[in-house]
Design a protein around this motif. Sequence first.
Motif, short mmCIF file in Angstrom:
data_model
loop_
_atom_site.label_atom_id
_atom_site.label_comp_id
_atom_site.label_asym_id
_atom_site.label_seq_id
_atom_site.Cartn_x
_atom_site.Cartn_y
_atom_site.Cartn_z
N LEU A 1 0.73 -1.33 0.11
CA LEU A 1 0.22 -0.01 -0.02
C LEU A 1 0.87 1.20 0.01
O LEU A 1 0.39 2.19 -0.67
CB LEU A 1 -1.05 -0.18 1.27
CG LEU A 1 -1.96 1.09 1.50
CD1 LEU A 1 -3.08 1.03 0.15
CD2 LEU A 1 -2.94 0.98 2.52
N LEU A 2 1.85 1.22 0.80
CA LEU A 2 2.94 2.47 0.44
C LEU A 2 3.32 2.68 -0.78
O LEU A 2 3.41 3.76 -1.19
CB LEU A 2 4.20 1.96 1.55
CG LEU A 2 5.48 2.97 1.44
CD1 LEU A 2 5.01 4.28 1.89
CD2 LEU A 2 6.47 2.42 2.30
N ASN A 3 3.76 1.60 -1.46
CA ASN A 3 4.32 1.72 -2.76
C ASN A 3 3.15 2.18 -3.78
O ASN A 3 3.34 3.07 -4.62
CB ASN A 3 4.78 0.37 -3.15
CG ASN A 3 6.29 0.30 -2.89
OD1 ASN A 3 6.85 0.93 -1.96
ND2 ASN A 3 7.01 -0.90 -3.43
N LEU B 1 -3.79 4.21 -18.49
CA LEU B 1 -2.54 4.01 -18.65
C LEU B 1 -1.79 4.33 -20.07
O LEU B 1 -0.68 4.67 -20.09
CB LEU B 1 -2.00 2.53 -18.52
CG LEU B 1 -1.76 2.10 -17.13
CD1 LEU B 1 -1.62 0.45 -17.32
CD2 LEU B 1 -0.70 2.72 -16.66
N ASP B 2 -2.53 4.43 -21.30
CA ASP B 2 -2.00 5.08 -22.48
C ASP B 2 -1.70 6.56 -22.25
O ASP B 2 -0.83 7.01 -23.17
CB ASP B 2 -2.81 4.98 -23.52
CG ASP B 2 -4.44 5.36 -23.46
OD1 ASP B 2 -4.66 5.90 -22.09
OD2 ASP B 2 -5.01 5.62 -24.06
N ARG B 3 -2.17 7.43 -21.16
CA ARG B 3 -1.50 8.62 -20.83
C ARG B 3 -0.05 8.70 -20.72
O ARG B 3 0.68 9.88 -20.76
CB ARG B 3 -2.19 9.44 -19.87
CG ARG B 3 -3.88 9.35 -20.22
CD ARG B 3 -4.47 10.08 -18.91
NE ARG B 3 -5.91 10.27 -19.31
CZ ARG B 3 -6.88 10.81 -18.31
NH1 ARG B 3 -6.19 10.88 -17.06
NH2 ARG B 3 -7.93 10.96 -18.47
N PHE B 4 0.41 7.60 -20.24
CA PHE B 4 1.85 7.85 -19.71
C PHE B 4 2.95 7.10 -20.84
O PHE B 4 2.72 6.06 -21.12
CB PHE B 4 1.87 7.10 -18.36
CG PHE B 4 0.90 7.76 -17.35
CD1 PHE B 4 1.52 8.69 -16.67
CD2 PHE B 4 -0.34 7.08 -17.14
CE1 PHE B 4 0.76 9.22 -15.42
CE2 PHE B 4 -1.25 7.63 -16.19
CZ PHE B 4 -0.79 8.70 -15.40
N ALA B 5 3.94 7.70 -20.91
CA ALA B 5 5.01 7.07 -21.45
C ALA B 5 5.46 5.64 -21.13
O ALA B 5 5.45 5.68 -19.63
CB ALA B 5 6.21 7.76 -21.77
N GLU B 6 6.03 4.78 -21.72
CA GLU B 6 6.55 3.45 -21.11
C GLU B 6 7.68 3.68 -20.28
O GLU B 6 7.66 2.97 -19.16
CB GLU B 6 6.90 2.55 -22.26
CG GLU B 6 5.69 1.82 -23.25
CD GLU B 6 5.03 1.26 -22.45
OE1 GLU B 6 5.19 0.27 -21.78
OE2 GLU B 6 3.65 1.23 -22.71
N ASP C 1 9.77 3.13 -14.89
CA ASP C 1 10.66 3.87 -13.82
C ASP C 1 9.65 3.70 -12.51
O ASP C 1 10.07 3.44 -11.57
CB ASP C 1 10.94 5.21 -14.24
CG ASP C 1 12.15 5.53 -15.00
OD1 ASP C 1 12.55 4.16 -15.33
OD2 ASP C 1 12.33 6.52 -15.63
N VAL C 2 8.44 3.87 -12.60
CA VAL C 2 7.66 4.07 -11.49
C VAL C 2 7.21 2.58 -10.84
O VAL C 2 7.57 2.49 -9.57
CB VAL C 2 6.14 4.58 -11.74
CG1 VAL C 2 5.24 4.39 -10.54
CG2 VAL C 2 6.30 6.10 -12.28
N VAL C 3 7.24 1.69 -11.85
CA VAL C 3 7.06 0.09 -11.13
C VAL C 3 8.64 -0.35 -10.56
O VAL C 3 8.38 -1.10 -9.64
CB VAL C 3 6.64 -0.72 -12.17
CG1 VAL C 3 6.63 -2.08 -11.69
CG2 VAL C 3 5.13 -0.24 -12.45
N THR C 4 9.58 0.24 -11.12
CA THR C 4 10.88 -0.24 -10.74
C THR C 4 11.09 0.28 -9.39
O THR C 4 11.68 -0.54 -8.60
CB THR C 4 12.01 0.16 -11.83
OG1 THR C 4 11.71 -0.66 -12.96
CG2 THR C 4 13.33 -0.16 -11.43
N LEU D 1 0.18 -3.02 -16.02
CA LEU D 1 1.13 -2.74 -15.00
C LEU D 1 1.81 -4.23 -14.22
O LEU D 1 2.92 -4.20 -13.80
CB LEU D 1 0.99 -1.61 -13.88
CG LEU D 1 0.83 -0.56 -14.46
CD1 LEU D 1 0.48 0.50 -13.27
CD2 LEU D 1 2.07 -0.09 -15.22
N ASP D 2 0.75 -5.19 -14.14
CA ASP D 2 0.80 -6.46 -13.39
C ASP D 2 1.26 -7.46 -14.59
O ASP D 2 1.42 -8.78 -14.15
CB ASP D 2 -0.02 -6.74 -12.56
CG ASP D 2 -0.20 -5.99 -11.39
OD1 ASP D 2 0.71 -6.11 -10.50
OD2 ASP D 2 -1.32 -5.33 -11.41
#
Length: 200
Positions: free
Chosen positions: A28-30, A138-143, A148-151, A195-196
């Motif tokens: 939840l923090l992440n 999600l298509d609003r965001f660059a790959e 980077d966010v998920v990493t 994202l998963d």
Amino acid sequence: MDFIFTRPDSKAAAAALEVCHEYAEPWLLNHSLRAYSLAAAHAAVVDIAHDGELLYVAALLHDLALTPPFDSHTLPFEEAGAHVAWVFAAGAGWGRVRRDRLAEVIVRHMRADVPADEDPESHLLQVAVGADVSGRGLDRFAERVKDDVVTRYPRLGFVDAFLDRAEAQAERKPRCAAAELMRDGWAERVAGNPLDAPGR
């Protein structure tokens, strides 16, 4: 674009992160940190002027009422979370108007879409949370931004943990927004969030 991950330089922002570390489980923090990062990234790309401190604190605290210490058996979790955030903001020395705004942003993240020109912070939190939870928009965001966010803030079993809490909310509070979303196939959308996807 490392600037999108920078915490606002304020005592309230630092305290919000400390509170989230103390009470939110790692998944939840992440999620909260991803929500802020995606919101800030979207604001930068589409040039939405906003209050960075307000957005950060709202993102960090928006789901605290999904945790056992702050879970309400009567109020929808976003409303309970708004109360928690209001009390936090009072302790941080924010004036009443700013406390009310923080609570409003947290409540609105589970309501109908808010236009950016009407309420930029609520709009940005809605965009970011929708993308991170169910993959909406999600298509609003660059790959590169998504990667980077998920990493930086891994998912850590987000889907199962979040759906467990959402289902509990829906069962106990059948007229809340979470219950309405669950009846509308939210669980399937959350489970299918790109994202998963394996290998992401």
